[in-house]
Design an enzyme around this catalytic site. Structure first.
Site, mmCIF file in Angstrom:
data_model
loop_
_atom_site.group_PDB
_atom_site.id
_atom_site.type_symbol
_atom_site.label_atom_id
_atom_site.label_comp_id
_atom_site.label_asym_id
_atom_site.label_seq_id
_atom_site.Cartn_x
_atom_site.Cartn_y
_atom_site.Cartn_z
ATOM 1 N N ASP A 24 91.584 -16.865 114.777
ATOM 2 C CA ASP A 24 92.622 -17.247 115.745
ATOM 3 C C ASP A 24 93.994 -16.744 115.292
ATOM 4 O O ASP A 24 94.710 -16.096 116.045
ATOM 5 C CB ASP A 24 92.656 -18.776 115.900
ATOM 6 C CG ASP A 24 91.295 -19.334 116.267
ATOM 7 O OD1 ASP A 24 90.810 -19.011 117.348
ATOM 8 O OD2 ASP A 24 90.718 -20.070 115.447
ATOM 9 N N GLU A 287 85.545 -12.230 115.355
ATOM 10 C CA GLU A 287 86.126 -11.393 116.407
ATOM 11 C C GLU A 287 86.967 -10.249 115.841
ATOM 12 O O GLU A 287 86.704 -9.076 116.076
ATOM 13 C CB GLU A 287 86.977 -12.276 117.332
ATOM 14 C CG GLU A 287 87.696 -11.500 118.402
ATOM 15 C CD GLU A 287 88.264 -12.373 119.511
ATOM 16 O OE1 GLU A 287 87.696 -13.445 119.798
ATOM 17 O OE2 GLU A 287 89.278 -11.957 120.103
HETATM 18 O O1 TRH Z 1 87.614 -15.682 110.205
HETATM 19 P P1 TRH Z 1 86.698 -15.453 111.339
HETATM 20 O O2 TRH Z 1 85.353 -15.947 111.157
HETATM 21 O O3 TRH Z 1 87.317 -16.046 112.620
HETATM 22 C C1 TRH Z 1 86.556 -16.698 113.618
HETATM 23 C C2 TRH Z 1 86.387 -15.831 114.833
HETATM 24 O O4 TRH Z 1 87.564 -15.273 115.291
HETATM 25 C C3 TRH Z 1 85.773 -16.650 115.953
HETATM 26 O O5 TRH Z 1 85.704 -15.883 117.126
HETATM 27 C C4 TRH Z 1 86.595 -17.898 116.183
HETATM 28 O O6 TRH Z 1 86.058 -18.621 117.188
HETATM 29 C C5 TRH Z 1 86.614 -18.690 114.905
HETATM 30 O O7 TRH Z 1 87.217 -17.911 113.873
HETATM 31 C C6 TRH Z 1 87.377 -19.971 115.050
HETATM 32 O O8 TRH Z 1 86.553 -13.880 111.608
HETATM 33 P P2 TRH Z 1 87.581 -12.792 112.174
HETATM 34 O O9 TRH Z 1 87.826 -13.030 113.613
HETATM 35 O O10 TRH Z 1 87.071 -11.494 111.778
HETATM 36 O O11 TRH Z 1 88.943 -13.066 111.394
HETATM 37 C C7 TRH Z 1 89.128 -12.712 110.067
HETATM 38 C C8 TRH Z 1 90.548 -12.202 109.861
HETATM 39 O O12 TRH Z 1 90.802 -12.051 108.471
HETATM 40 C C9 TRH Z 1 90.774 -10.845 110.474
HETATM 41 O O13 TRH Z 1 92.086 -10.772 111.025
HETATM 42 C C10 TRH Z 1 90.684 -9.893 109.288
HETATM 43 C C11 TRH Z 1 91.277 -10.746 108.218
HETATM 44 N N1 TRH Z 1 90.956 -10.390 106.830
HETATM 45 C C12 TRH Z 1 91.980 -10.039 105.998
HETATM 46 O O14 TRH Z 1 93.145 -9.946 106.421
HETATM 47 N N2 TRH Z 1 91.701 -9.760 104.684
HETATM 48 C C13 TRH Z 1 90.445 -9.823 104.178
HETATM 49 O O15 TRH Z 1 90.251 -9.549 102.983
HETATM 50 C C14 TRH Z 1 89.389 -10.175 105.075
HETATM 51 C C15 TRH Z 1 87.985 -10.222 104.553
HETATM 52 C C16 TRH Z 1 89.677 -10.468 106.385
#
Ligand code: TRH
Length: 395
Positions: A24, A287
């Site tokens: 989010d 996402e």
């Molecule tokens: O963290 P998430 O599992 O978020 C989820 C999904 O968005 C889902 O749809 C939602 O309903 C739920 O949360 C509540 O996965 P997502 O969306 O990939 O978000 C991870 C974020 O972290 C993304 O912006 C990439 C970032 N990231 C970093 O900045 N550094 C890192 O080292 C890693 C591994 C990720």
């Protein structure tokens, strides 16, 4: 799509509640930066959980109620909401509920703000019909519009920074930059013939079997695991009860057979992109990381955010079908079976074997997929929609 630049908003408020994980705030922060830095809009990002935000932005201070980060005003969204003048464009991320006082203030404006609910991403067909639907407020003279990101021209598209693909191409064409990246995260130099994989996922029943298949496989695999929810399972595979214990002993690399696993710190969003660009295959989740893996132009395996009623498997199937268009039957099946097995439906070891055998085709396909998507830019679509709503109101 043409943009009506001079009727873009001057100010924007983005509201985000952190449900769990980082998706989010990850999407909200990315959109906030893009509107501020690429479109000169004064953006306020209201977030209820500054600690999660600070994980994504190193310059953020998790105890400051107001701060400016990368051109965005970041405000803590606490219980008592301050009296502020609403922005021209108001975005509630993922149907979070706006403060009542703020909605009242929106209704009292002579020029009503354009109010959007930025929805979750899905490749399902119904999204085409739901994108931009209005929802009039029951009491106030306000209309909220549903804005759906997506993969077809009838949706709001995907978040893509102006220079991202050029930066990606430069990085992927530059072995020195890649080597500098690997060094910066404490990884060894690439060996000829090894496969680099990043693994960002939720707890996952298929982890141990996949790691075993990699350990026993003929190809040396270097797997980078960012710190997070899957790590205890990875540690358990290597016979370690607790990851914390390992860190205090200063150990963050494991080896078994042909598999080497390296734990990486959770890095800033921009550096996470570099990890995706540098790897051969990326395991992503939720996402935002799923979208970033697509922009990387590399094969990716998606661990979808699990929902209690199981509807997430329909979402998974929808993206698999759309993404797989243009693949040969064999490669299509290999990709789909790999995604399904990684999400609990199928045997991961045999799925991986078939997937790895299709890598050349999957590589080409991943690049072609980017070409299909890149012109459907969410930030531009959103600003064009703002202009259209403004023009309709002017008549
Ligand atoms: O963290 P998430 O599992 O978020 C989820 C999904 O968005 C889902 O749809 C939602 O309903 C739920 O949360 C509540 O996965 P997502 O969306 O990939 O978000 C991870 C974020 O972290 C993304 O912006 C990439 C970032 N990231 C970093 O900045 N550094 C890192 O080292 C890693 C591994 C990720």
């Amino acid at each position: 799509m043409t943009s009506v630049i001079n009727s873009y908003p001057k100010t924007c408020d983005i509201f985000c509640t952190v449900v769990d994980n980082y998706g989010d705030i990850g999407v909200s922060w990315r959109l906030a930066r893009q509107l501020a830095n690429e479109h000169d809009i004064r953006v306020r990002l209201w977030v209820d959980d500054l600690r999660s935000f600070a994980k994504l932005c190193s310059e953020a201070n998790a105890v400051l109620d107001e701060q400016c980060c990368r051109g965005v005003e970041v405000r803590h969204w606490g219980k008592a909401f301050p009296a502020v003048k609403p922005a021209g464009l108001v975005i509630e991320a993922f149907a979070c509920k706006l403060p009542e006082s703020y909605v009242e203030a929106m209704g009292a404006q002579a020029h009503k703000p354009v109010w959007l609910n930025l929805e979750y991403l899905s490749a399902e067909e119904w999204v085409d019909g739901a994108h931009r639907l209005p929802s009039p407020h029951q009491r106030l003279p306000l209309v909220k519009y549903f804005f759906f990101p997506g993969f077809t021209g009838k949706t709001g598209g995907l978040l893509l920074e102006r220079d991202l693909l050029a930066r990606r191409d430069a990085f992927q064409a530059d072995p020195v930059a890649q080597q500098a990246f690997w060094e910066s995260v404490g990884m060894p130099e690439r060996m000829k013939g090894d496969l680099r994989v990043s693994l960002f996922s939720y707890e996952n029943k298929a982890v141990a079997d996949l790691l075993e298949a990699w350990a026993q496989g003929a190809t040396p695999i270097v797997c980078c695991v960012p710190e997070g929810r899957v790590l205890p399972q990875v540690a358990a595979f290597f016979g370690e009860a607790s990851f914390d214990k390992l860190r205090t002993n200063g150990v963050d690399t494991w080896q078994r057979g042909n598999l080497r696993v390296q734990v990486l710190p959770f890095v800033e969003q921009e550096r996470y992109d570099e990890l995706l660009w540098a790897c051969d295959v990326n395991f992503v989740r939720g996402e935002d990381s799923c979208v970033r893996a697509q922009w990387a132009g590399k094969p990716f395996v998606w661990h979808i955010y699990p929902q209690h009623d199981g509807v997430h498997m329909q979402k998974l199937q929808a993206l698999s079908t759309l993404y797989g268009k243009g693949l040969s039957e064999k490669a299509y099946q290999a990709n789909e079976n790999m995604w399904l097995a990684w999400n609990g439906d199928g045997d991961i070891a045999s799925a991986w074997q078939a997937y790895a055998a299709q890598r050349i085709e999957l590589d080409h396909h991943a690049r072609a997929w980017v070409d299909q998507l890149e012109d459907n830019n969410l930030a531009l679509n959103l600003l064009d929609f703002f202009s259209q709503v403004g023009r309709i109101r002017a008549f």
